[in-house]
Motif scaffolding. Structure first.
Motif, PDB file in Angstrom:
ATOM      1  N   GLY A  89      -8.324 -13.715  -0.569  1.00 51.57           N
ATOM      2  CA  GLY A  89      -8.257 -15.055  -0.010  1.00 51.57           C
ATOM      3  C   GLY A  89      -8.278 -15.006   1.504  1.00 51.57           C
ATOM      4  O   GLY A  89      -8.243 -13.924   2.111  1.00 51.57           O
ATOM      5  N   ALA A  92      -4.869 -16.444   6.292  1.00 48.00           N
ATOM      6  CA  ALA A  92      -3.655 -17.252   6.403  1.00 48.00           C
ATOM      7  C   ALA A  92      -2.933 -17.408   5.075  1.00 48.00           C
ATOM      8  O   ALA A  92      -1.751 -17.767   5.045  1.00 48.00           O
ATOM      9  CB  ALA A  92      -3.999 -18.636   6.961  1.00 48.00           C
ATOM     10  N   ALA A  93      -3.637 -17.116   3.962  1.00 44.07           N
ATOM     11  CA  ALA A  93      -3.026 -17.268   2.639  1.00 44.07           C
ATOM     12  C   ALA A  93      -2.463 -15.964   2.109  1.00 44.07           C
ATOM     13  O   ALA A  93      -1.921 -15.931   0.998  1.00 44.07           O
ATOM     14  CB  ALA A  93      -4.056 -17.829   1.663  1.00 44.07           C
ATOM     15  N   GLN A  94      -2.573 -14.881   2.874  1.00 46.18           N
ATOM     16  CA  GLN A  94      -2.150 -13.567   2.386  1.00 46.18           C
ATOM     17  C   GLN A  94      -0.657 -13.353   2.668  1.00 46.18           C
ATOM     18  O   GLN A  94      -0.225 -13.397   3.824  1.00 46.18           O
ATOM     19  CB  GLN A  94      -2.974 -12.471   3.058  1.00 46.18           C
ATOM     20  CG  GLN A  94      -4.441 -12.533   2.674  1.00 46.18           C
ATOM     21  CD  GLN A  94      -5.328 -11.692   3.570  1.00 46.18           C
ATOM     22  OE1 GLN A  94      -4.843 -10.994   4.451  1.00 46.18           O
ATOM     23  NE2 GLN A  94      -6.630 -11.759   3.342  1.00 46.18           N
ATOM     24  N   ALA A  95       0.109 -13.119   1.623  1.00 44.78           N
ATOM     25  CA  ALA A  95       1.545 -12.888   1.764  1.00 44.78           C
ATOM     26  C   ALA A  95       1.781 -11.526   2.406  1.00 44.78           C
ATOM     27  O   ALA A  95       1.178 -10.527   1.989  1.00 44.78           O
ATOM     28  CB  ALA A  95       2.231 -12.948   0.414  1.00 44.78           C
ATOM     29  N   SER A 192     -11.347 -18.742  -2.770  1.00 41.70           N
ATOM     30  CA  SER A 192     -10.765 -17.536  -2.179  1.00 41.70           C
ATOM     31  C   SER A 192     -11.806 -16.455  -1.944  1.00 41.70           C
ATOM     32  O   SER A 192     -11.706 -15.674  -0.999  1.00 41.70           O
ATOM     33  CB  SER A 192      -9.657 -16.986  -3.091  1.00 41.70           C
ATOM     34  OG  SER A 192      -8.603 -17.914  -3.226  1.00 41.70           O
TER      35      SER A 192
END
Length: 238
Positions: A89, A92-95, A192
């Protein structure tokens, strides 16, 4: 070639399981490291170890299991096959914890194992990183995976410049293989991973190599005189 022994990661499924089967078929004793055990095979010694846990891997390497296994071998092979695709993804969506786990498994573990195998007293050590075209090209949604494979490529390039006696190393892209990872890719959310349809077409058009065929070609190359002449290679070109 003198007596050969192999160290293999990620052997419980997919390409790793096919490589383990091919090593067994060729009578090569194998020490296999993975979070889960795979199918039993003649000459296969399995170690359950989460390679994304760098502290646990460091503790294991501080023991004598690797040296004991490699004793008596003229050639020791290391096949760094374990890896993970996630997180997928936009950045900014990566934990952060998922990023850390992926880099630990995809980069830190193979580099740690390469250093340990390179230090063994065997006359010859051959290190193969299973890389990817993703290490040589950027793909949307795959920033972490691409970075990890690129790290393996550059590690091989730099290690080859050390010209260590008896050490050969190559970061090898094996091509597109019909494994669980490919199924994950095709199941990705299109938002994603915008290139999902390209991989769906590869499956639909029968362009995926089987794990068994890839394993045979990979091991043939690893055992050949050409292995290590180029630190970064593609299995389809060798």
């Amino acid at each position: 070639m003198d007596k050969v022994k192999a160290v293999l990661t990620g052997h419980s499924r997919g390409l790793g399981a096919a490589i383990a089967a091919e090593l067994a078929a060729q009578g090569i004793s194998t020490l296999a490291l993975s979070r889960n055990k795979g199918p039993a095979a003649q000459g296969l010694d399995q170690v359950e170890l989460d390679l994304s846990d760098t502290a646990a891997l460091a503790a294991w390497l501080a023991g004598d299991r690797l040296a004991s296994f490699a004793a008596g071998a003229g050639t020791v092979l290391l096949i760094n096959n374990a890896g993970m695709l996630q997180p997928v993804g936009p950045i900014a969506a990566q934990a952060p914890d998922e990023v850390a786990r992926a880099i630990s498994l995809n980069v830190a573990a193979p580099l740690m194992l390469a250093a340990a195998v390179a230090a063994l007293p065997a006359a010859e050590r051959r290190v193969l990183h299973v890389s990817s075209g993703a290490g040589r090209n950027g793909y949307p949604g795959w920033a972490v995976y691409c970075a990890g494979k690129a790290a393996l490529d550059n590690h091989a390039r730099a290690a080859a410049l050390d010209v260590a006696p008896g050490l050969r190393i190559c970061s090898l892209a094996p091509g597109v293989i019909d494994t669980d990872m490919q199924a994950q890719i095709r199941a990705s959310d299109l938002a994603s991973f915008p290139l999902r349809e390209r991989f769906e077409a590869l499956k639909r058009e029968g362009q995926l190599d089987s794990p068994a065929d890839c394993a045979r070609k990979l091991l043939r190359f690893l055992l050949s005189d050409d292995f290590g002449k180029q630190p970064v290679a593609d299995l389809r070109d060798v």
